[in-house]
Design an enzyme around this catalytic site. Sequence first.
Site, PDB file in Angstrom:
ATOM      1  CB  CYS A 524     -31.654   4.094 -20.914  1.00 66.06           C
ATOM      2  SG  CYS A 524     -32.224   5.803 -21.136  1.00 66.06           S
ATOM      3  CG  ASP A 532     -34.993  -2.226 -11.414  1.00 63.99           C
ATOM      4  OD1 ASP A 532     -34.668  -3.371 -11.667  1.00 63.99           O
ATOM      5  OD2 ASP A 532     -35.913  -1.687 -12.224  1.00 63.99           O
ATOM      6  CD  GLU A 612     -15.226  24.840 -23.371  1.00 67.86           C
ATOM      7  OE1 GLU A 612     -16.162  25.326 -22.570  1.00 67.86           O
ATOM      8  OE2 GLU A 612     -15.494  24.716 -24.543  1.00 67.86           O
TER       9      GLU A 612
END
Length: 728
Positions: A524, A532, A612
Amino acid sequence: MILYNEQNRTLTLHTQRTTYQMKADRRGVLLHLYYGPRVEEADLSGLLQYADRGFSPNPSGSGEDRTYSLDTLPQEYSTCGVGDFRLHSAEVEQADGSLLLDLRYAGHAILPGKYALEGLPAFFGEGWETLSVTLRDPCSGVEAELLYGVDEADDLITRAVRLTNRGTEPVALCRVMSLCLDFNRADLDFVTFNGGHVKERHLDRAPLRPGEQSVGSVRGTSSHQHNPFVILCEHDAGEDHGVCYGAALLYSGNFLAAAERSQFDDARLVMGIHPYHFRWTLDPRESFTAPEAALVCSPDGLTPMTHRFHRAIREKLIRDPYGGKRRPVLINNWEATEFHFDEEKLVAIAREGAALGMELFVMDDGWFGKRDSDFSGLGDWTVNEKKLPGGLEALAPRIRELGMQFGIWVEPEMVSEDSELYRAHPDWALGAPHRPQTQGRSQLVLDFSRQEVRDHIYAALRQVLDSAKAAYVKWDMNRSLTDVWSAAIPAGRQGEVYHRYVLGVYDLLERFRRDYPDLLIEGCSGGGGRFDAGMLYYTPQIWCSDNTDAIDRLRIQCGTTFCYPVSSVGAHVSAVPNGQTGRYTPMETRGVAAMCGTFGYEMDLGKCTDEEKEVVREQVRTFKKRAVLIHQGDYYRLTDPFRNTAYAAWAHVSTDKREALVSLVTGSTTAALPFIVLRLRGLDPDLRYRIDGGERVCGGAALMHAGISFPLIPGDYQARQVYLTAVE
Ligand code: DGJ
């Protein structure tokens, strides 16, 4: 397969579908002849053109022949100051102060297996062959070893370069590219992935213009702004047609990816460590190894290029403690609490997650030192007992009692001025003497070029991991490098610090990998500031962006997955209104977007309504069922989210083509909604597919050519998923 033709002095690298050829000519110059769809010619030097061109110099010894020039011939590894004025691959300050470098063929070796690069990430695995070509500067002791790895099955060609000083005096490297690739055409588009923090890897595509165009980073990391993955492709190349060349640099620091359309309408691509503030002294007999670059040429479009990168990165670069198995669905507390939590709050979030099927709880920033905000505490990797009175020894078992694994956030490369570590070792932060340091997120960067700094952090973090018995670490990095000066390196060698820093990061990551082989590390850098291929060698997944808005994520994730596999893309469902955009999107939509990645949650589930929670429970169930398909299958872009904002769609298709998951997310709604018919891709035209386990069955050819239609979906930001299975 690597072939040497002694008569013509050509070296040919064949993969299943591509061919790469170079030739040591009569002067010993290593010329690039071809890279593209597979051809069987042993010698393509008929492509070379020799002409007397004004202002294109001729090497000494050319006599009256003015048709030979390094300025006009395609080079395998371009030199500097001796006649080639296009992008140069290397620049060396020789012992006499000259910046001249000429390189001539001195020999080669074809070896079984894949070369490795000490201290640097590199592809590995079965089925490789290596070509090593040695070039020598006839006038100095500088030698270049060009390394090529050939992965026939995945159509992957890797490159790396090792420069050695075989002279008797020190020399200085001012530029070392890992890759130089010449084309005898310039009718190509340059595709790059750009943006910024919370807006990473947005695709940009433009025809090559005369002169140089480049992307790169001088921020010390590969950066949010540009990515070390670029594509050159034919102007009309699309997902399924046109020749495309993808190039990825396995490097997490300053990089340069530059393309040049030159005077005679040919092109050159170079890629490597950015020359910005780079100067590396090579004493006699010392070598410098430039990071690896990976190339895929796809004869038929962008999708096959993506698939080849995905498969190779998954299977031959990422070292995943879960192997081919599904990784745990996680819940992270960051967006729910930021720095403001205590043990009970964390356990409550974890408990809600466990009840909904989540398997890993990640405690984010704020658990250590004096860390109630981002102004202090970094570097002090001991528990903040005000928040966690019993320490990790008390918290982690409580999480495990819920049936979850425990994961933890760290930011090893940083130090706050307001920390015990900084007070004890101010010289451990990067920064030149007598010059105030530039702050970034009110923190300084530890000098990871120094072994003792890394050793200290390693010991401190070992304690953390051991006391928590952590199964997962989020390795964060929250600022760009400035004041790049190391107290441990002499004045004349400060140009080495940027790269030594990256080597230090790799060294520490490798130590954790070696000593904690079961630990899952998520990379991170304020989201995707260091996404990369180099990082993926150490961290199987990387938090893709601090932007968790489901709609913005469609573009960020689409750009990211041009090269990097879906299984590496850290993606979470978060609360609404979204913290970065203020946008409301339905929970279903957030789930569908996050499923095109590692999939997890980052919210206080305790604040969700019962409805939810039901949606979440169902999502988690769906993801667990489909994770192998999503992560190991082939990913197909069905729309271009950079151009089509009305809706975005993609599909994951199993490699045997018997299973597919199609996802669709609509944009903001309008009246008179268009009908959506998606023409699917990647299915077997001869198979019949059952749709969503129901009665409806449709042939693969029809689904791909006629398409599948979606009933009108009113409302903003709606999502649908369709699951297809082949009928026996
Ligand atoms: C930046 C990361 O990207 C976020 O997810 C979070 O971990 C914060 N840092 C914590 O400071």
